[in-house]
Design an enzyme around this catalytic site. Structure first.
Site, PDB file in Angstrom:
ATOM      1  N   HIS A  33       4.979  -5.434  -1.935  1.00 20.91           N
ATOM      2  CA  HIS A  33       4.301  -4.871  -1.212  1.00 20.91           C
ATOM      3  C   HIS A  33       4.771  -3.580  -0.855  1.00 20.91           C
ATOM      4  O   HIS A  33       5.750  -3.283  -0.138  1.00 20.91           O
ATOM      5  CB  HIS A  33       4.211  -5.759   0.283  1.00 20.91           C
ATOM      6  CG  HIS A  33       3.330  -5.065   1.089  1.00 20.91           C
ATOM      7  ND1 HIS A  33       2.284  -5.823   1.798  1.00 20.91           N
ATOM      8  CD2 HIS A  33       3.175  -3.702   1.754  1.00 20.91           C
ATOM      9  CE1 HIS A  33       1.754  -5.023   2.742  1.00 20.91           C
ATOM     10  NE2 HIS A  33       2.189  -3.638   2.730  1.00 20.91           N
ATOM     11  N   HIS A  35       3.708   0.733  -0.401  1.00 27.92           N
ATOM     12  CA  HIS A  35       2.891   2.153  -0.218  1.00 27.92           C
ATOM     13  C   HIS A  35       3.411   3.319  -0.933  1.00 27.92           C
ATOM     14  O   HIS A  35       4.473   3.720  -0.427  1.00 27.92           O
ATOM     15  CB  HIS A  35       2.570   2.532   1.489  1.00 27.92           C
ATOM     16  CG  HIS A  35       2.142   1.133   2.179  1.00 27.92           C
ATOM     17  ND1 HIS A  35       0.565   0.938   2.271  1.00 27.92           N
ATOM     18  CD2 HIS A  35       2.650   0.243   2.627  1.00 27.92           C
ATOM     19  CE1 HIS A  35       0.607  -0.016   3.023  1.00 27.92           C
ATOM     20  NE2 HIS A  35       1.523  -0.530   3.358  1.00 27.92           N
ATOM     21  N   ARG A  37       1.269   5.875  -1.541  1.00 26.79           N
ATOM     22  CA  ARG A  37       0.453   7.170  -1.102  1.00 26.79           C
ATOM     23  C   ARG A  37      -0.029   8.120  -2.187  1.00 26.79           C
ATOM     24  O   ARG A  37       0.167   7.354  -3.391  1.00 26.79           O
ATOM     25  CB  ARG A  37       1.087   8.107  -0.061  1.00 26.79           C
ATOM     26  CG  ARG A  37       2.174   7.381   0.979  1.00 26.79           C
ATOM     27  CD  ARG A  37       1.269   6.526   2.110  1.00 26.79           C
ATOM     28  NE  ARG A  37       1.791   6.202   3.271  1.00 26.79           N
ATOM     29  CZ  ARG A  37       1.447   5.088   3.912  1.00 26.79           C
ATOM     30  NH1 ARG A  37       0.559   4.493   3.692  1.00 26.79           N
ATOM     31  NH2 ARG A  37       2.043   5.026   4.854  1.00 26.79           N
ATOM     32  N   ASN A  61      -4.453   1.403   0.473  1.00 26.10           N
ATOM     33  CA  ASN A  61      -5.062   2.062   1.705  1.00 26.10           C
ATOM     34  C   ASN A  61      -4.632   3.748   1.267  1.00 26.10           C
ATOM     35  O   ASN A  61      -4.240   4.151   2.443  1.00 26.10           O
ATOM     36  CB  ASN A  61      -4.449   1.442   2.947  1.00 26.10           C
ATOM     37  CG  ASN A  61      -2.859   1.661   2.977  1.00 26.10           C
ATOM     38  OD1 ASN A  61      -2.122   1.689   1.921  1.00 26.10           O
ATOM     39  ND2 ASN A  61      -2.430   1.622   4.151  1.00 26.10           N
ATOM     40  N   LYS A 119      -6.719  -6.757  -1.531  1.00 26.54           N
ATOM     41  CA  LYS A 119      -6.195  -6.683  -0.310  1.00 26.54           C
ATOM     42  C   LYS A 119      -7.060  -6.580   0.662  1.00 26.54           C
ATOM     43  O   LYS A 119      -8.035  -6.004   0.831  1.00 26.54           O
ATOM     44  CB  LYS A 119      -5.324  -5.107   0.058  1.00 26.54           C
ATOM     45  CG  LYS A 119      -4.790  -4.977   1.203  1.00 26.54           C
ATOM     46  CD  LYS A 119      -3.504  -5.872   1.458  1.00 26.54           C
ATOM     47  CE  LYS A 119      -2.964  -5.706   2.704  1.00 26.54           C
ATOM     48  NZ  LYS A 119      -1.444  -5.496   2.945  1.00 26.54           N
ATOM     49  N   HIS A 156      -3.435  -8.478   5.621  1.00 25.24           N
ATOM     50  CA  HIS A 156      -2.814  -8.001   6.656  1.00 25.24           C
ATOM     51  C   HIS A 156      -3.401  -8.912   7.764  1.00 25.24           C
ATOM     52  O   HIS A 156      -4.203  -8.925   8.100  1.00 25.24           O
ATOM     53  CB  HIS A 156      -3.200  -6.666   6.752  1.00 25.24           C
ATOM     54  CG  HIS A 156      -2.528  -5.939   8.153  1.00 25.24           C
ATOM     55  ND1 HIS A 156      -1.506  -4.993   7.976  1.00 25.24           N
ATOM     56  CD2 HIS A 156      -2.563  -6.210   9.457  1.00 25.24           C
ATOM     57  CE1 HIS A 156      -1.033  -4.726   9.177  1.00 25.24           C
ATOM     58  NE2 HIS A 156      -1.785  -5.575  10.188  1.00 25.24           N
ATOM     59  N   HIS A 194       3.897  -9.282   5.247  1.00 22.61           N
ATOM     60  CA  HIS A 194       4.716  -9.023   6.267  1.00 22.61           C
ATOM     61  C   HIS A 194       4.580  -9.676   7.449  1.00 22.61           C
ATOM     62  O   HIS A 194       4.583  -9.293   8.402  1.00 22.61           O
ATOM     63  CB  HIS A 194       4.667  -7.526   6.626  1.00 22.61           C
ATOM     64  CG  HIS A 194       3.106  -6.959   6.666  1.00 22.61           C
ATOM     65  ND1 HIS A 194       2.391  -7.448   7.388  1.00 22.61           N
ATOM     66  CD2 HIS A 194       2.387  -5.707   5.959  1.00 22.61           C
ATOM     67  CE1 HIS A 194       1.145  -6.836   7.232  1.00 22.61           C
ATOM     68  NE2 HIS A 194       1.328  -6.058   6.381  1.00 22.61           N
ATOM     69  N   ASP A 267       6.878  -3.637   2.265  1.00 30.80           N
ATOM     70  CA  ASP A 267       5.916  -2.793   3.174  1.00 30.80           C
ATOM     71  C   ASP A 267       6.633  -1.256   3.323  1.00 30.80           C
ATOM     72  O   ASP A 267       6.390  -0.753   4.517  1.00 30.80           O
ATOM     73  CB  ASP A 267       5.598  -3.491   4.552  1.00 30.80           C
ATOM     74  CG  ASP A 267       4.507  -2.833   5.148  1.00 30.80           C
ATOM     75  OD1 ASP A 267       3.878  -2.212   4.288  1.00 30.80           O
ATOM     76  OD2 ASP A 267       4.303  -3.042   6.456  1.00 30.80           O
ATOM     77  N   HIS A 271       5.753   7.906   6.051  1.00 35.85           N
ATOM     78  CA  HIS A 271       4.675   8.948   6.614  1.00 35.85           C
ATOM     79  C   HIS A 271       5.654  10.333   6.999  1.00 35.85           C
ATOM     80  O   HIS A 271       6.698  10.047   7.394  1.00 35.85           O
ATOM     81  CB  HIS A 271       4.331   8.329   7.868  1.00 35.85           C
ATOM     82  CG  HIS A 271       3.423   7.219   7.989  1.00 35.85           C
ATOM     83  ND1 HIS A 271       1.967   7.428   7.868  1.00 35.85           N
ATOM     84  CD2 HIS A 271       3.529   6.004   8.291  1.00 35.85           C
ATOM     85  CE1 HIS A 271       1.386   6.185   7.773  1.00 35.85           C
ATOM     86  NE2 HIS A 271       2.397   5.222   7.894  1.00 35.85           N
TER      87      HIS A 271
HETATM   88  C1  NCD Z   1       1.234   0.649   6.704  1.00 35.92           C
HETATM   89  C2  NCD Z   1       0.907   1.930   6.381  1.00 35.92           C
HETATM   90  O1  NCD Z   1       1.394   2.741   6.771  1.00 35.92           O
HETATM   91  O2  NCD Z   1       0.144   2.099   5.399  1.00 35.92           O
HETATM   92  N1  NCD Z   1       1.799   0.578   8.035  1.00 35.92           N
HETATM   93  C3  NCD Z   1       2.726  -0.147   8.650  1.00 35.92           C
HETATM   94  O3  NCD Z   1       3.059  -0.113   9.732  1.00 35.92           O
HETATM   95  N2  NCD Z   1       3.055  -1.286   7.897  1.00 35.92           N
HETATM   96  C4  NCD Z   1       0.143  -0.280   6.647  1.00 35.92           C
HETATM   97  C5  NCD Z   1       0.315  -1.642   6.745  1.00 35.92           C
HETATM   98  O4  NCD Z   1       0.904  -2.294   5.812  1.00 35.92           O
HETATM   99  O5  NCD Z   1      -0.057  -2.367   7.686  1.00 35.92           O
HETATM  100 ZN    ZN Z   2       1.818  -2.389   4.215  1.00 37.87          ZN
END
Ligand code: NCD
Ligand code: ZN
Length: 366
Positions: A33, A35, A37, A61, A119, A156, A194, A267, A271
């Site tokens: 899992h 991200h 971006r 996402n 997802k 989720h 998660h 996860d 950011h």
């Molecule tokens: C994730 C994200 O920022 O894309 N944020 C998080 O707090 N885990 C999204 C997610 O997996 O819920």
């Molecule tokens: Zn996530």
């Protein structure tokens, strides 16, 4: 009897040997899992994952979300270009489920091998989830198709009802939504992602065999006090939100048990620092950089180093019907705590790297 005693003694010595080791070699881990971006953040974070991991399931996402095989293929190409030459890494792509997802197109994308999983975000549950699912009934035909072809569903697992306390949203999701899906379609291969609560560990352990769960390093390392220690800590804010210590302990317990239903999904959710340190800060912990070191420390602290490989490199691969990675990684325990870089810089912007509040002596040898 005597033989049993011998075997037990040997097991004990073997375990003791491993626990006192300063060096371990394990099958290369996978992260089920992540991200990544897009744009400049993608360029910066992809190498942080590919340095240690062999494969990752990539979350869809983005803005706009990855809704089709075509978008997933394009996104995969962008990721592949950002992988450093000497890293051997496979991104496994996902599609973002909406109430309009076409089951035939989804089937085609899965059978062609372009898309690995789907997802499910309840609408409004987390970062970029506005296009998510409002009414589970509407997606049941898609889920039926997925069950028939063996396509994994990643969930989720939080309700989005603002009247439900944020700390109860996972538990209520399990009671009100997940249980319904599991009863209606027991053949569906589901990952409850998660997980953060004792209730989730129990539900998954006792649930049908196609139901598994992923666990993040930060939910193993922290409890909800860490969001407020000495002041508000935006970098420890993620969703599902950190829970009480009793829940953290339940997560550690199942992770170190070796139970094949539980495995790593970091996860890792980057950011920009400014977007987290804000009046309405984003949810997500960026943990890719030191994930393996932190996990080795947690397993070591719990006398379970001999289970680490199952959690990071075996259980997930088996659930997803993938071969185990051929490569190995070596981890070394130092005599003093390792120093963490605190920032990943992107041009003139920063991403804060997750660091736990305990010393970490382990590191991956490069
Ligand atoms: C994730 C994200 O920022 O894309 N944020 C998080 O707090 N885990 C999204 C997610 O997996 O819920
Ligand atoms: Zn996530």
């Amino acid at each position: 009897m005597l033989n049993n005693i011998k075997v037990n003694t040997l097991n004990f010595i073997f375990k003791d040997l491993i626990e006192n080791m300063k060096e371990i070699e394990i099958i290369q881990p996978d992260d089920w899992h992540v991200h990544f971006r897009d744009k400049e953040i993608l360029q910066a974070v992809v190498p942080e994952t590919t340095r240690h991991f062999g494969r990752s399931i990539v979350m869809p996402n983005l803005l706009p979300p990855i809704l089709s095989a075509k978008a997933a293929i394009e996104y995969k190409k962008t990721i592949q270009k950002a992988i450093p030459k000497d890293n051997d890494f496979t991104p496994l792509m996902t599609i973002y489920l909406t109430e309009n997802t076409d089951k035939n197109k989804l089937k085609e994308a899965y059978l062609d091998g372009h898309v690995f999983a789907v997802k499910l975000y309840p609408a409004g549950a987390t970062t970029n989830s506005a296009s998510g699912v409002k009414n589970i009934e509407k997606i049941m035909p898609v889920l039926e198709t997925m069950a028939t072809i063996g396509m994994p569903l990643l969930i989720h697992g939080e309700v989005t009802d603002k009247n439900i306390d944020i700390f109860d949203r996972e538990k209520v999701f399990i009671e009100q939504k997940l249980d319904f899906i599991c009863r209606e379609i027991p053949q569906l291969r589901i990952t409850l992602e998660h997980i953060t609560t004792r209730e989730a560990t129990v539900y998954v352990k006792e649930g049908n065999q196609n139901l598994v769960a992923s666990i993040t390093p930060h939910h193993l390392a922290m409890n909800r006090n860490d969001i407020f220690s000495g002041g508000i800590r935006p970098h420890n804010f993620c969703l599902p939100i950190l829970k009480k210590e009793t829940h953290r302990k339940s997560l550690v317990e199942v992770a170190i048990s070796g139970n094949s239903k539980f495995f790593l999904g970091t996860d890792t959710a980057p950011h920009l620092k400014n977007d987290k340190e804000s009046e309405c800060g984003c949810a997500g912990v960026f943990n890719a950089t030191y994930c393996m070191a932190i996990l080795a420390q947690i397993f070591d602290d719990n006398d379970a180093l001999h289970i680490l490989e199952k959690f990071t490199s075996i259980n997930g691969a088996k659930h997803y019907k993938q071969h185990l990675n051929k490569k190995k990684i070596k981890m070394i325990k130092k005599n003093s705590p390792i120093k963490f870089n605190s920032i990943l810089s992107i041009n003139d912007k920063d991403i804060v790297i997750f660091k736990p509040n305990f010393p970490v002596y382990w590191e991956v040898e490069h």
